[in-house]
Write an enzyme that holds these catalytic residues in place. Structure first.
Site, PDB file in Angstrom:
ATOM      1  N   LYS A  98       0.017   4.261  -0.201  1.00  0.00           N
ATOM      2  CA  LYS A  98      -0.669   5.426   0.382  1.00  0.00           C
ATOM      3  C   LYS A  98      -0.510   6.621  -0.576  1.00  0.00           C
ATOM      4  O   LYS A  98      -0.442   6.425  -1.786  1.00  0.00           O
ATOM      5  CB  LYS A  98      -0.130   5.736   1.773  1.00  0.00           C
ATOM      6  CG  LYS A  98      -0.066   4.492   2.660  1.00  0.00           C
ATOM      7  CD  LYS A  98       0.153   4.810   4.099  1.00  0.00           C
ATOM      8  CE  LYS A  98       0.427   3.523   4.848  1.00  0.00           C
ATOM      9  NZ  LYS A  98       0.120   3.602   6.254  1.00  0.00           N
ATOM     10  N   ASN A 109       0.851  -1.190   0.000  1.00  0.00           N
ATOM     11  CA  ASN A 109       0.000   0.000   0.000  1.00  0.00           C
ATOM     12  C   ASN A 109       0.886   1.239   0.000  1.00  0.00           C
ATOM     13  O   ASN A 109       1.479   1.581   1.017  1.00  0.00           O
ATOM     14  CB  ASN A 109      -0.897  -0.021   1.256  1.00  0.00           C
ATOM     15  CG  ASN A 109      -1.685   1.263   1.422  1.00  0.00           C
ATOM     16  OD1 ASN A 109      -1.835   2.041   0.480  1.00  0.00           O
ATOM     17  ND2 ASN A 109      -2.205   1.486   2.633  1.00  0.00           N
ATOM     18  N   GLY A 144       2.191   2.152  10.780  1.00  0.00           N
ATOM     19  CA  GLY A 144       3.117   3.274  10.654  1.00  0.00           C
ATOM     20  C   GLY A 144       3.799   3.671  11.951  1.00  0.00           C
ATOM     21  O   GLY A 144       4.391   4.745  12.041  1.00  0.00           O
ATOM     22  N   HIS A 191      -9.601   0.881   5.014  1.00  0.00           N
ATOM     23  CA  HIS A 191      -8.302   1.077   5.664  1.00  0.00           C
ATOM     24  C   HIS A 191      -8.495   2.034   6.846  1.00  0.00           C
ATOM     25  O   HIS A 191      -9.285   2.975   6.763  1.00  0.00           O
ATOM     26  CB  HIS A 191      -7.304   1.653   4.656  1.00  0.00           C
ATOM     27  CG  HIS A 191      -5.898   1.656   5.168  1.00  0.00           C
ATOM     28  ND1 HIS A 191      -5.436   2.615   6.033  1.00  0.00           N
ATOM     29  CD2 HIS A 191      -4.876   0.788   4.972  1.00  0.00           C
ATOM     30  CE1 HIS A 191      -4.180   2.346   6.341  1.00  0.00           C
ATOM     31  NE2 HIS A 191      -3.806   1.239   5.705  1.00  0.00           N
ATOM     32  N   GLU A 244      -6.883   4.441   7.894  1.00  0.00           N
ATOM     33  CA  GLU A 244      -6.662   5.866   7.608  1.00  0.00           C
ATOM     34  C   GLU A 244      -7.905   6.474   6.960  1.00  0.00           C
ATOM     35  O   GLU A 244      -8.196   7.656   7.148  1.00  0.00           O
ATOM     36  CB  GLU A 244      -5.421   6.038   6.726  1.00  0.00           C
ATOM     37  CG  GLU A 244      -4.147   5.805   7.542  1.00  0.00           C
ATOM     38  CD  GLU A 244      -2.941   5.358   6.753  1.00  0.00           C
ATOM     39  OE1 GLU A 244      -2.948   5.445   5.514  1.00  0.00           O
ATOM     40  OE2 GLU A 244      -1.971   4.891   7.387  1.00  0.00           O
ATOM     41  N   SER A 254       3.362  -2.188  10.315  1.00  0.00           N
ATOM     42  CA  SER A 254       4.820  -2.103  10.517  1.00  0.00           C
ATOM     43  C   SER A 254       5.552  -3.394  10.134  1.00  0.00           C
ATOM     44  O   SER A 254       6.526  -3.778  10.788  1.00  0.00           O
ATOM     45  CB  SER A 254       5.140  -1.698  11.965  1.00  0.00           C
ATOM     46  OG  SER A 254       4.641  -0.399  12.222  1.00  0.00           O
ATOM     47  N   GLU A 295      -5.319  -5.396  10.565  1.00  0.00           N
ATOM     48  CA  GLU A 295      -4.307  -4.366  10.819  1.00  0.00           C
ATOM     49  C   GLU A 295      -4.638  -3.637  12.122  1.00  0.00           C
ATOM     50  O   GLU A 295      -5.499  -2.743  12.136  1.00  0.00           O
ATOM     51  CB  GLU A 295      -4.322  -3.335   9.688  1.00  0.00           C
ATOM     52  CG  GLU A 295      -3.994  -3.901   8.335  1.00  0.00           C
ATOM     53  CD  GLU A 295      -3.434  -2.827   7.425  1.00  0.00           C
ATOM     54  OE1 GLU A 295      -2.265  -2.960   7.041  1.00  0.00           O
ATOM     55  OE2 GLU A 295      -4.148  -1.860   7.129  1.00  0.00           O
TER      56      GLU A 295
HETATM   57  C1  PEP Z   1      -0.803   0.064   5.934  1.00  0.00           C
HETATM   58  O1  PEP Z   1      -0.792   1.179   5.443  1.00  0.00           O
HETATM   59  O2  PEP Z   1      -1.729  -0.715   5.691  1.00  0.00           O
HETATM   60  C2  PEP Z   1       0.304  -0.327   6.810  1.00  0.00           C
HETATM   61  C3  PEP Z   1       0.264  -1.501   7.367  1.00  0.00           C
HETATM   62  O3  PEP Z   1       1.322   0.584   6.996  1.00  0.00           O
HETATM   63  P1  PEP Z   1       2.744   0.300   7.686  1.00  0.00           P
HETATM   64  O4  PEP Z   1       3.272  -0.984   7.095  1.00  0.00           O
HETATM   65  O5  PEP Z   1       3.573   1.478   7.329  1.00  0.00           O
HETATM   66  O6  PEP Z   1       2.508   0.148   9.144  1.00  0.00           O
END
Ligand code: PEP
Length: 261
Positions: A13, A11, A179, A103, A105, A219, A173
């Site tokens: 973003k 992803n 992040g 997601h 976000e 992460s 997640e």
């Molecule tokens: C994500 O954006 O779905 C995500 C898991 O980000 P990160 O790997 O940066 O934590």
């Protein structure tokens, strides 16, 4: 070991314009070619911003690259006066296969609630796109209810009331792991994945539960991916930050080098 093909999903973003996208996709593809990556064994998908999709699609087609294409969102509407939105049919025309839905976000910054998530999942099914349904708890929810309660509730809402359920992927997640550099333990990821699979079994069918891929995200790096994918419950990872770094992302794609399956 299950028959489910692992999926490594990147992803991006809101990073990289369409020219930068070309460079990253080429580098990922070349690096994986150099190590004879077998895409039949481990599927790899990238989720660039909307403005990059046409360019990346053209590159994948022209160079016959085996990376899969995903989008980061879709409108719940089919077409019409919805300024700024992107229809599922438009994505399908670009050979997009996957769409991230719900997601954290988008839930956080765009107030996407369970109902809208459900409608977007429906838009995916209608357009034969595979939704990657993102679910996960905040730190407060983790402390109050444990890890699985919120993801199970969100998935239940996302799968409610569909006439036809197509293929879908679930991404667990934990919001507090996205992040932040903090990760769930592999035991937690496996336990939540198991509960999500049970939920699919109850809501849809045992066969769908058996076939559906459940990813972990939050992460993920090349150094920690092996722990998550050592569990037969976890069928891949959704990667944010590390998906923008060639060596990191391709290292994650090669997780089988570190896991005995
Ligand atoms: C994500 O954006 O779905 C995500 C898991 O980000 P990160 O790997 O940066 O934590």
């Amino acid at each position: 070991m299950s028959d489910r093909k692992p999926l490594i999903a990147g992803n991006w973003k809101m990073n990289l314009d369409h020219q930068q996208a070309i460079a990253l996709v080429q580098k990922i593809a070349w690096t994986l070619k150099d190590v004879d990556h077998d895409y039949e064994k481990v599927e790899v998908a990238v989720f660039p911003p909307f403005t990059d999709l046409r360019t990346v699609q053209t590159l994948l087609d022209a160079d016959k690259l085996q990376l899969r294409l995903g989008a980061q969102d879709v409108s719940k509407h089919e077409s019409g006066a919805y300024t700024g939105e992107v229809a599922g049919a438009f994505l399908k025309k670009l050979n997009v296969e996957y769409v991230l839905i719900g997601h954290s976000e988008r839930r956080q910054h765009h107030n996407e609630d369970d109902e809208l998530v459900r409608d977007k999942v429906a838009a995916c099914f209608k357009n034969k796109l595979v939704p990657v349904i993102c679910v996960g708890e905040t730190l407060e929810e983790l402390e109050a209810e444990g890890a699985a309660a919120v993801p199970v509730r969100q998935l239940t809402k996302a799968l409610e009331g569909h006439k036809d359920i197509g293929d879908f992927v679930v991404a667990y997640e934990p919001v507090w792991a996205i992040g932040t550099g903090k990760v769930a333990t592999s035991e937690q990821a496996a336990e939540v994945a198991k509960k999500l699979r049970q939920t699919i079994g109850e809501l849809v069918s045992a066969e769908t539960a058996e076939q559906t891929r459940i990813l972990y995200g939050g992460s993920v790096k090349s150094a920690n991916v092996a722990g998550f994918l050592a569990s037969p419950e976890v069928d891949g990872v959704l990667v944010g930050g590390a998906s923008l770094v060639v060596d990191e992302f391709t290292g994650i794609c090669r997780f089988q080098k570190h896991v005995s399956l």
